[in-house]
Structures are given as C-alpha cells and as structure tokens.
Design a protein around this motif. Structure first.
Motif, PDB file in Angstrom:
ATOM      1  N   UNK A  27       0.833  -1.212   0.000  1.00 43.79           N
ATOM      2  CA  UNK A  27       0.000   0.000   0.000  1.00 43.79           C
ATOM      3  C   UNK A  27       0.862   1.254   0.000  1.00 43.79           C
ATOM      4  N   UNK A  28       1.960   1.229   0.741  1.00 45.45           N
ATOM      5  CA  UNK A  28       2.872   2.377   0.764  1.00 45.45           C
ATOM      6  C   UNK A  28       3.481   2.651  -0.596  1.00 45.45           C
ATOM      7  N   UNK A  29       3.815   1.594  -1.325  1.00 45.42           N
ATOM      8  CA  UNK A  29       4.354   1.758  -2.677  1.00 45.42           C
ATOM      9  C   UNK A  29       3.270   2.335  -3.590  1.00 45.42           C
ATOM     10  N   UNK A  92       1.956  -1.559  11.509  1.00 44.35           N
ATOM     11  CA  UNK A  92       1.485  -1.240  10.160  1.00 44.35           C
ATOM     12  C   UNK A  92       2.049   0.076   9.647  1.00 44.35           C
ATOM     13  N   UNK A  93       2.215   1.053  10.540  1.00 43.45           N
ATOM     14  CA  UNK A  93       2.757   2.350  10.123  1.00 43.45           C
ATOM     15  C   UNK A  93       4.193   2.202   9.616  1.00 43.45           C
ATOM     16  N   UNK A  94       5.008   1.433  10.333  1.00 46.93           N
ATOM     17  CA  UNK A  94       6.390   1.213   9.900  1.00 46.93           C
ATOM     18  C   UNK A  94       6.419   0.486   8.557  1.00 46.93           C
ATOM     19  N   UNK A  95       5.538  -0.492   8.393  1.00 44.12           N
ATOM     20  CA  UNK A  95       5.494  -1.223   7.128  1.00 44.12           C
ATOM     21  C   UNK A  95       5.090  -0.305   5.978  1.00 44.12           C
ATOM     22  N   UNK A 100       6.498   3.412   1.239  1.00 46.43           N
ATOM     23  CA  UNK A 100       6.649   4.790   0.754  1.00 46.43           C
ATOM     24  C   UNK A 100       8.113   5.075   0.428  1.00 46.43           C
ATOM     25  N   UNK A 101       9.002   4.655   1.316  1.00 47.52           N
ATOM     26  CA  UNK A 101      10.427   4.922   1.160  1.00 47.52           C
ATOM     27  C   UNK A 101      10.993   4.226  -0.078  1.00 47.52           C
ATOM     28  N   UNK A 102      10.611   2.987  -0.306  1.00 53.04           N
ATOM     29  CA  UNK A 102      11.079   2.275  -1.501  1.00 53.04           C
ATOM     30  C   UNK A 102      10.642   3.019  -2.763  1.00 53.04           C
TER      31      UNK A 102
END
Length: 116
Positions: A27-29, A92-95, A100-102
């Motif tokens: 989801x972050x990606x 979940x926030x760290x994941x 997002x970082x990737x």
C-alpha cells in the motif's frame, strides 16, 4: 544482470507465499504511484533476494520478503548492505513507511521517517 522486465516496476521476491503479510508495504508503494511486480523465489536468503530483485528491476529497487522479514535493496549497493530491514512484528505504520520509502527512492525524493 540485465532486467527481464519491460515495464518499470519495483520487483518483489517472496518466499513461502508471504505477500499477504506485507500488504501495508505494498500500500505504501501504491500511495507513491510506483508499480510493482511480485515473483516467487525458491531461495530463503531474503537479503540476496532483495538484491537480485533490484538487479532485475528497471527502477533499480528491489524487495525480498519471507514470513518473518522484509528487506529493501538498491542495485548499486553491495549485496550484503541493504537499505532497510523490517521484521513482521513491526507495526502497520512502519510497514507502510517502508513501502513509501522504496517508492521515493525510485522518484529521487526524500524518504519519509519511520521508527523501528
């Protein structure tokens, strides 16, 4: 190693069908608008899988994951020196932040903070 992908995407090598455990990373990606592809790997070496994924990605960023650990790697780094490592116990926030970082690494913009 030359990429065998024709579309730009972050490559994710999984072992033991673990992608459902890391859905917040995905989801972050997606939040950053970067595509990804998931491929099954027979190897259980998550760091090496992440580096191989980065080598296959036209975007030079790869992720390796197992049921216990997720690693983000960049092609131009030594195999043994991944950018980030998460364990499944992290929240979940760290994941999501790692996802997002990737994606931000691909975009060349500053990383979001995360606390391990």
């Amino acid at each position: 190693m030359e990429s065998n992908l024709t579309t730009p995407a972050i490559v994710i090598f999984t072992t033991a069908d673990c992608s459902d455990l890391w859905s917040n990373v995905l989801l972050g990606i997606e939040e950053e608008g970067i595509p990804f592809v998931i491929q099954e790997s027979q190897s259980t070496d998550v760091i090496h899988n992440a580096w191989l994924a980065a080598c296959q990605s036209p975007l030079l960023v790869g992720i390796g994951c197992s049921r216990e650990k997720l690693v983000v790697h960049y092609k131009n780094l030594p195999t043994s020196a991944p950018l980030f490592t998460l364990t499944y116990q992290q929240d979940n926030h760290a994941q999501r932040s790692i996802g997002n970082t990737a994606a931000r690494l691909v975009k060349g913009i500053p990383f979001r903070e995360y606390h391990s």
